[in-house]
Design a protein around this motif. Structure first.
Motif, PDB file in Angstrom:
ATOM      1  N   HIS A 121      -2.568  -9.417  -4.707  1.00  0.00           N
ATOM      2  CA  HIS A 121      -1.562 -10.309  -4.191  1.00  0.00           C
ATOM      3  C   HIS A 121      -1.445 -11.423  -5.159  1.00  0.00           C
ATOM      4  O   HIS A 121      -1.234 -12.622  -4.481  1.00  0.00           O
ATOM      5  CB  HIS A 121      -1.297 -10.519  -2.959  1.00  0.00           C
ATOM      6  CG  HIS A 121      -1.516  -9.443  -1.758  1.00  0.00           C
ATOM      7  ND1 HIS A 121      -0.453  -8.603  -1.824  1.00  0.00           N
ATOM      8  CD2 HIS A 121      -2.671  -8.693  -0.733  1.00  0.00           C
ATOM      9  CE1 HIS A 121      -0.806  -7.649  -0.846  1.00  0.00           C
ATOM     10  NE2 HIS A 121      -1.942  -7.858  -0.503  1.00  0.00           N
ATOM     11  N   ASP A 122      -1.713 -11.156  -6.470  1.00  0.00           N
ATOM     12  CA  ASP A 122      -1.726 -12.390  -7.469  1.00  0.00           C
ATOM     13  C   ASP A 122      -0.337 -12.849  -7.844  1.00  0.00           C
ATOM     14  O   ASP A 122       0.287 -12.255  -8.535  1.00  0.00           O
ATOM     15  CB  ASP A 122      -2.492 -11.998  -8.821  1.00  0.00           C
ATOM     16  CG  ASP A 122      -3.985 -11.927  -8.394  1.00  0.00           C
ATOM     17  OD1 ASP A 122      -4.555 -12.749  -7.935  1.00  0.00           O
ATOM     18  OD2 ASP A 122      -4.425 -10.840  -9.087  1.00  0.00           O
ATOM     19  N   ARG A 123       0.198 -14.009  -7.111  1.00  0.00           N
ATOM     20  CA  ARG A 123       1.779 -14.202  -7.447  1.00  0.00           C
ATOM     21  C   ARG A 123       1.750 -14.981  -8.474  1.00  0.00           C
ATOM     22  O   ARG A 123       0.880 -16.310  -8.512  1.00  0.00           O
ATOM     23  CB  ARG A 123       2.079 -14.928  -6.201  1.00  0.00           C
ATOM     24  CG  ARG A 123       3.600 -15.370  -6.167  1.00  0.00           C
ATOM     25  CD  ARG A 123       4.163 -15.627  -4.750  1.00  0.00           C
ATOM     26  NE  ARG A 123       5.663 -15.875  -4.752  1.00  0.00           N
ATOM     27  CZ  ARG A 123       6.056 -17.280  -4.803  1.00  0.00           C
ATOM     28  NH1 ARG A 123       5.208 -18.202  -4.746  1.00  0.00           N
ATOM     29  NH2 ARG A 123       7.312 -17.415  -5.002  1.00  0.00           N
ATOM     30  N   ILE A 124       2.483 -14.947  -9.439  1.00  0.00           N
ATOM     31  CA  ILE A 124       2.507 -15.530 -10.720  1.00  0.00           C
ATOM     32  C   ILE A 124       3.854 -16.040 -10.892  1.00  0.00           C
ATOM     33  O   ILE A 124       5.033 -15.611 -10.542  1.00  0.00           O
ATOM     34  CB  ILE A 124       1.786 -14.970 -11.858  1.00  0.00           C
ATOM     35  CG1 ILE A 124       2.796 -13.724 -12.250  1.00  0.00           C
ATOM     36  CG2 ILE A 124       0.522 -14.581 -11.636  1.00  0.00           C
ATOM     37  CD1 ILE A 124       2.326 -13.096 -13.566  1.00  0.00           C
ATOM     38  N   PHE A 125       4.082 -17.357 -11.869  1.00  0.00           N
ATOM     39  CA  PHE A 125       5.303 -17.464 -12.427  1.00  0.00           C
ATOM     40  C   PHE A 125       5.203 -17.610 -13.923  1.00  0.00           C
ATOM     41  O   PHE A 125       4.433 -18.002 -14.525  1.00  0.00           O
ATOM     42  CB  PHE A 125       5.596 -19.065 -11.926  1.00  0.00           C
ATOM     43  CG  PHE A 125       6.960 -19.505 -12.341  1.00  0.00           C
ATOM     44  CD1 PHE A 125       8.029 -19.280 -11.862  1.00  0.00           C
ATOM     45  CD2 PHE A 125       6.908 -20.451 -13.545  1.00  0.00           C
ATOM     46  CE1 PHE A 125       9.370 -20.005 -12.145  1.00  0.00           C
ATOM     47  CE2 PHE A 125       8.054 -21.256 -13.996  1.00  0.00           C
ATOM     48  CZ  PHE A 125       9.344 -20.983 -13.324  1.00  0.00           C
ATOM     49  N   ILE A 126       6.266 -16.927 -14.354  1.00  0.00           N
ATOM     50  CA  ILE A 126       6.361 -16.947 -15.930  1.00  0.00           C
ATOM     51  C   ILE A 126       7.217 -17.847 -16.335  1.00  0.00           C
ATOM     52  O   ILE A 126       8.482 -17.893 -16.342  1.00  0.00           O
ATOM     53  CB  ILE A 126       7.007 -15.313 -16.356  1.00  0.00           C
ATOM     54  CG1 ILE A 126       6.086 -14.168 -16.026  1.00  0.00           C
ATOM     55  CG2 ILE A 126       7.053 -15.451 -17.954  1.00  0.00           C
ATOM     56  CD1 ILE A 126       4.849 -14.248 -16.090  1.00  0.00           C
ATOM     57  N   THR A 145       6.991 -13.508 -10.208  1.00  0.00           N
ATOM     58  CA  THR A 145       6.513 -11.757 -10.350  1.00  0.00           C
ATOM     59  C   THR A 145       5.054 -11.902  -9.813  1.00  0.00           C
ATOM     60  O   THR A 145       4.632 -12.658  -9.256  1.00  0.00           O
ATOM     61  CB  THR A 145       6.674 -11.350 -11.511  1.00  0.00           C
ATOM     62  OG1 THR A 145       6.331  -9.869 -11.489  1.00  0.00           O
ATOM     63  CG2 THR A 145       5.758 -11.776 -12.738  1.00  0.00           C
ATOM     64  N   SER A 146       4.471 -10.762  -9.977  1.00  0.00           N
ATOM     65  CA  SER A 146       2.879 -10.634  -9.959  1.00  0.00           C
ATOM     66  C   SER A 146       2.148 -10.312 -11.113  1.00  0.00           C
ATOM     67  O   SER A 146       2.771  -9.720 -11.699  1.00  0.00           O
ATOM     68  CB  SER A 146       2.820  -9.518  -8.654  1.00  0.00           C
ATOM     69  OG  SER A 146       3.076  -8.252  -9.266  1.00  0.00           O
ATOM     70  N   LEU A 147       0.639 -10.490 -10.848  1.00  0.00           N
ATOM     71  CA  LEU A 147      -0.182  -9.937 -12.097  1.00  0.00           C
ATOM     72  C   LEU A 147       0.116  -8.548 -12.332  1.00  0.00           C
ATOM     73  O   LEU A 147       0.014  -8.195 -13.562  1.00  0.00           O
ATOM     74  CB  LEU A 147      -1.525 -10.208 -11.722  1.00  0.00           C
ATOM     75  CG  LEU A 147      -2.632 -10.226 -12.794  1.00  0.00           C
ATOM     76  CD1 LEU A 147      -2.071 -10.870 -14.207  1.00  0.00           C
ATOM     77  CD2 LEU A 147      -3.957 -10.675 -12.404  1.00  0.00           C
TER      78      LEU A 147
END
Length: 272
Positions: free
Chosen positions: A232-237, A244-246
């Motif tokens: 559940h690695d939530r990320i922002f581009i 999105t997610s990793l």
């Protein structure tokens, strides 16, 4: 970025230092409780009064990676702090805002002394950040950027632009970095032989070989996406202003794995 200034002594021999971690003995340990804490309290060693620091904004290669950059980053970390070796000690201070999930203060680290009062709440700007050991390690190309969403944009942008400049100059790890070009996975034994890649991805590959549900299937990358989804690695581009997610930005083609974006374009959600 609002931070708390905490003075103390860097004591590498109290633990195992690396390129983004060192043991630190605060003069006033109670000041650690002024940091934002939403999970574990600061983990102070009762025998020697030290706590392990996690450097903000950067990520060093793991010591088991194939290249020597991990040991170079460790040696340079000590040198920048004014330490002659692992058994040396020296005074310094940290600027920190929070404590991570493992009880480590997430810190910008500084050598030497300051006339500012211990425990002061100050605002960290990019110019002062450039005096930190964190920034200096990034500027000479011995560590990767690693951004979380609690890091103020002006600091992140400075670190990101420095990363791009260092990469273009071909310093340190960058000529051999394969994060976007990809590396070939040949099972768990190949982990220590992979060319340098974003350490967060390297650690996910390492964990993939250890988690009970996946370790018997990790000879190939067929199940790696499934494993990533459990993290559940939530990320922002940043470049696309989207979340999105990793798992969704890891590209896998047969036994080749890569990231679709540069490390400085990714901001992770920090779970405190």
């Amino acid at each position: 970025m609002p931070v708390v200034l905490i003075k103390g002594i860097f004591k590498p021999a109290a633990g195992i230092p690396d390129g983004d971690t060192i043991r630190f003995a605060p003069f006033n340990p109670s000041l650690l409780l002024r940091l934002e804490i939403k999970s574990k309290n600061p983990r102070i060693n009762s025998n020697n009064g030290t706590i392990s620091l996690r450097y903000e904004g950067i990520d060093a290669l793991e010591k088991d990676a194939v290249e020597s950059f991990a040991s170079q980053a460790t040696a340079t970390n000590l040198k920048l702090l004014g330490l002659k070796g692992v058994n040396d000690e020296t005074e310094g201070y940290i600027l920190a805002s929070c404590v991570g999930t493992n009880g480590r203060p997430i810190s910008f680290v500084f050598s030497g002394t300051t006339d500012e009062k211990d425990g002061s709440r100050i605002f960290l700007n990019p110019e002062r950040m450039k005096d930190s050991v964190n920034y200096k390690l990034l500027k000479i190309g011995l560590v990767y950027p690693l951004f979380y969403d609690n890091l103020f944009p002006e600091l992140r942008e400075t670190l990101a632009s420095t990363t791009a400049s260092v990469r273009e100059s071909g310093l340190g790890i960058w000529p051999k970095d394969r994060t976007k070009k990809g590396v070939t996975w040949r099972g768990p034994r190949s982990l220590a032989k992979l060319p340098p890649i974003f350490p967060k991805l390297w650690r996910r590959l390492e964990n993939y070989t250890k988690v009970r549900d996946f370790k018997h299937r990790c000879a190939t990358l067929r199940y790696f996406q499934e494993y990533l989804q459990t993290k559940h690695d939530r990320i922002f581009i940043v470049s696309e202003s989207r979340f999105t997610s990793l798992a969704r930005i890891v590209a896998i083609n047969n036994n080749k794995i890569s990231l679709s974006y540069l490390p400085e374009d990714i901001v992770f959600h920090r779970i405190l």
